[in-house]
Write a protein that holds these residues in place. Structure first.
Motif, short mmCIF file in Angstrom:
data_model
loop_
_atom_site.label_atom_id
_atom_site.label_comp_id
_atom_site.label_asym_id
_atom_site.label_seq_id
_atom_site.Cartn_x
_atom_site.Cartn_y
_atom_site.Cartn_z
N ALA A 107 -3.91 -9.11 -18.12
CA ALA A 107 -4.57 -8.19 -19.04
C ALA A 107 -5.97 -7.89 -18.52
N SER A 108 -6.51 -6.78 -19.00
CA SER A 108 -7.87 -6.38 -18.64
C SER A 108 -8.76 -6.50 -19.87
N PHE A 109 -10.00 -6.92 -19.63
CA PHE A 109 -10.96 -7.17 -20.70
C PHE A 109 -12.26 -6.43 -20.39
N ALA A 110 -12.74 -5.65 -21.33
CA ALA A 110 -14.02 -4.94 -21.18
C ALA A 110 -15.12 -5.80 -21.78
N VAL A 111 -16.20 -6.02 -21.02
CA VAL A 111 -17.32 -6.85 -21.47
C VAL A 111 -18.37 -5.93 -22.10
N PRO A 112 -18.60 -6.03 -23.41
CA PRO A 112 -19.53 -5.10 -24.07
C PRO A 112 -20.94 -5.19 -23.50
N PRO A 113 -21.69 -4.06 -23.58
CA PRO A 113 -21.25 -2.76 -24.09
C PRO A 113 -20.57 -1.94 -22.99
N VAL A 114 -19.54 -1.19 -23.35
CA VAL A 114 -18.84 -0.33 -22.40
C VAL A 114 -18.75 1.07 -22.98
N THR A 115 -18.45 2.02 -22.13
CA THR A 115 -18.33 3.40 -22.57
C THR A 115 -17.08 3.58 -23.43
N ARG A 116 -17.06 4.66 -24.19
CA ARG A 116 -15.89 4.96 -25.00
C ARG A 116 -14.68 5.23 -24.11
N ALA A 117 -14.94 5.79 -22.94
CA ALA A 117 -13.83 6.08 -22.02
C ALA A 117 -13.15 4.78 -21.57
N VAL A 118 -13.95 3.75 -21.30
CA VAL A 118 -13.37 2.47 -20.88
C VAL A 118 -12.69 1.78 -22.06
N GLU A 119 -13.26 1.86 -23.24
CA GLU A 119 -12.59 1.32 -24.43
C GLU A 119 -11.22 1.97 -24.62
N ARG A 120 -11.19 3.29 -24.46
CA ARG A 120 -9.93 4.02 -24.60
C ARG A 120 -8.95 3.65 -23.50
N LEU A 121 -9.46 3.46 -22.28
CA LEU A 121 -8.61 3.07 -21.16
C LEU A 121 -7.94 1.74 -21.44
N CYS A 122 -8.67 0.77 -21.95
CA CYS A 122 -8.09 -0.54 -22.27
C CYS A 122 -7.04 -0.42 -23.36
N ARG A 123 -7.36 0.32 -24.40
CA ARG A 123 -6.38 0.53 -25.47
C ARG A 123 -5.11 1.18 -24.94
N ASP A 124 -5.29 2.21 -24.13
CA ASP A 124 -4.13 2.96 -23.64
C ASP A 124 -3.39 2.22 -22.52
N GLY A 125 -4.09 1.35 -21.82
CA GLY A 125 -3.40 0.53 -20.82
C GLY A 125 -2.36 -0.37 -21.48
N ARG A 126 -2.73 -0.94 -22.61
CA ARG A 126 -1.78 -1.77 -23.35
C ARG A 126 -0.64 -0.91 -23.92
N ARG A 127 -0.99 0.27 -24.40
CA ARG A 127 0.03 1.19 -24.92
C ARG A 127 1.00 1.61 -23.82
N ALA A 128 0.47 1.83 -22.62
CA ALA A 128 1.33 2.22 -21.49
C ALA A 128 2.33 1.11 -21.17
N MET A 129 1.84 -0.13 -21.18
CA MET A 129 2.74 -1.25 -20.92
C MET A 129 3.87 -1.29 -21.96
N TRP A 130 3.53 -1.15 -23.23
CA TRP A 130 4.56 -1.22 -24.28
C TRP A 130 5.47 0.00 -24.23
N THR A 131 4.96 1.12 -23.77
CA THR A 131 5.82 2.29 -23.56
C THR A 131 6.91 1.96 -22.55
N GLY A 132 6.53 1.27 -21.47
CA GLY A 132 7.51 0.83 -20.48
C GLY A 132 8.45 -0.23 -21.01
N LEU A 133 7.90 -1.20 -21.74
CA LEU A 133 8.73 -2.29 -22.27
C LEU A 133 9.81 -1.78 -23.22
N ARG A 134 9.52 -0.72 -23.96
CA ARG A 134 10.52 -0.19 -24.89
C ARG A 134 11.72 0.43 -24.19
N GLN A 135 11.61 0.63 -22.88
CA GLN A 135 12.73 1.17 -22.12
C GLN A 135 13.64 0.07 -21.57
N VAL A 136 13.31 -1.18 -21.84
CA VAL A 136 14.05 -2.31 -21.29
C VAL A 136 15.26 -2.63 -22.17
#
Length: 250
Positions: A107-136
């Protein structure tokens, strides 16, 4: 590996829980000023208390118990004297062995403070993984994972690192099926057998599409340089869909 008995599944659950809880403990421990070697020591202690051994260290001679990659380092970062700073993006990859069974998570962890873009990237990185897992699932095409993750990335304005793939795991750290793309791959024709054990680990980025070597034999860097996250679970393909093994406390 293909799970063939309840005993094998229980062994895989056991090591999956160990790596998941190690990752969770390391993520909670991250703070500015600590070195990546200090963070790795926390991971090593977790594994040793559970009676597990670092897989990259014992299998490949990696110089650390876990892989810790910071910012421009996209994977296989060597723990050392680099100090974690506010605003850093820290990826932790934990793989280990116990009683001859292997599991892998990250997993990836953002160390505050970070930009909104990086916060969104972390959120969506996890979403991308679960998008793939749902195809299993048993009988489903492996290509479905990459197609789904690719569609997610395109819709949300991200790129995917296309030379770091998912892989089989279980009886060893890396095994068949090898090179499971988490991006669209028209050449992929394999089908998931019931009980197949492997990882799902997309690398989602704000611009990078390749991982390149650096000055040491291990660390990989994003190309072009861009914030990149990785989230990873070990999963079993079943008739009822994905059975995720790397959840803490399961």
């Amino acid at each position: 590996m293909t799970v063939s008995s309840d005993e094998e599944l229980e062994s895989l659950r056991r090591i999956g829980r160990i790596v998941a809880e190690t990752l969770e403990t390391m993520g909670r421990a991250i703070e500015p000023g600590m070195t990546t070697a200090e963070l790795d020591r926390i991971g090593r202690d977790c594994l040793e208390r559970a009676g597990a051994r670092s897989a990259p260290e014992t299998v490949y001679g990696f110089p650390g118990a876990t892989c810790i990659s910071v910012n421009e380092e996209v994977a296989h970062g060597i723990p050392g004297e680099r100090r974690i700073s506010p605003g850093d993006l820290v990826n932790i990859d934990v793989s280990a062995e116990k009683d001859g069974w292997f599991s892998d998570t990250g997993a990836s962890f953002a160390v505050p403070p970070v930009t909104r873009a990086v916060e969104r990237l972390c959120r969506d990185g996890r979403r991308a993984m679960w998008t793939g897992l749902r195809q299993v699932g048993a009988g489903k095409p492996l290509a479905g994972i990459g197609r789904a993750v690719g569609a997610f990335a395109k819709k949300n304005g991200y790129t995917l690192v296309r030379n770091l793939a998912s892989h089989g795991v279980g009886a060893s750290l890396h095994e068949e099926p090898t090179e499971i793309a988490t991006w669209p791959d028209a050449s992929e024709r394999r089908i998931m057998a019931e009980g197949l054990v492997f990882t799902v680990e997309p690398f989602l980025s704000l611009g990078a599409d390749f991982a390149e070597n650096g000055d040491d034999p291990w660390t990989l860097y994003s190309r072009p340089r861009a914030p990149t996250v990785q989230y990873e679970h070990t999963v079993v393909a079943t008739r009822n869909g994905p059975l995720v093994l790397t959840m803490p406390g399961q």
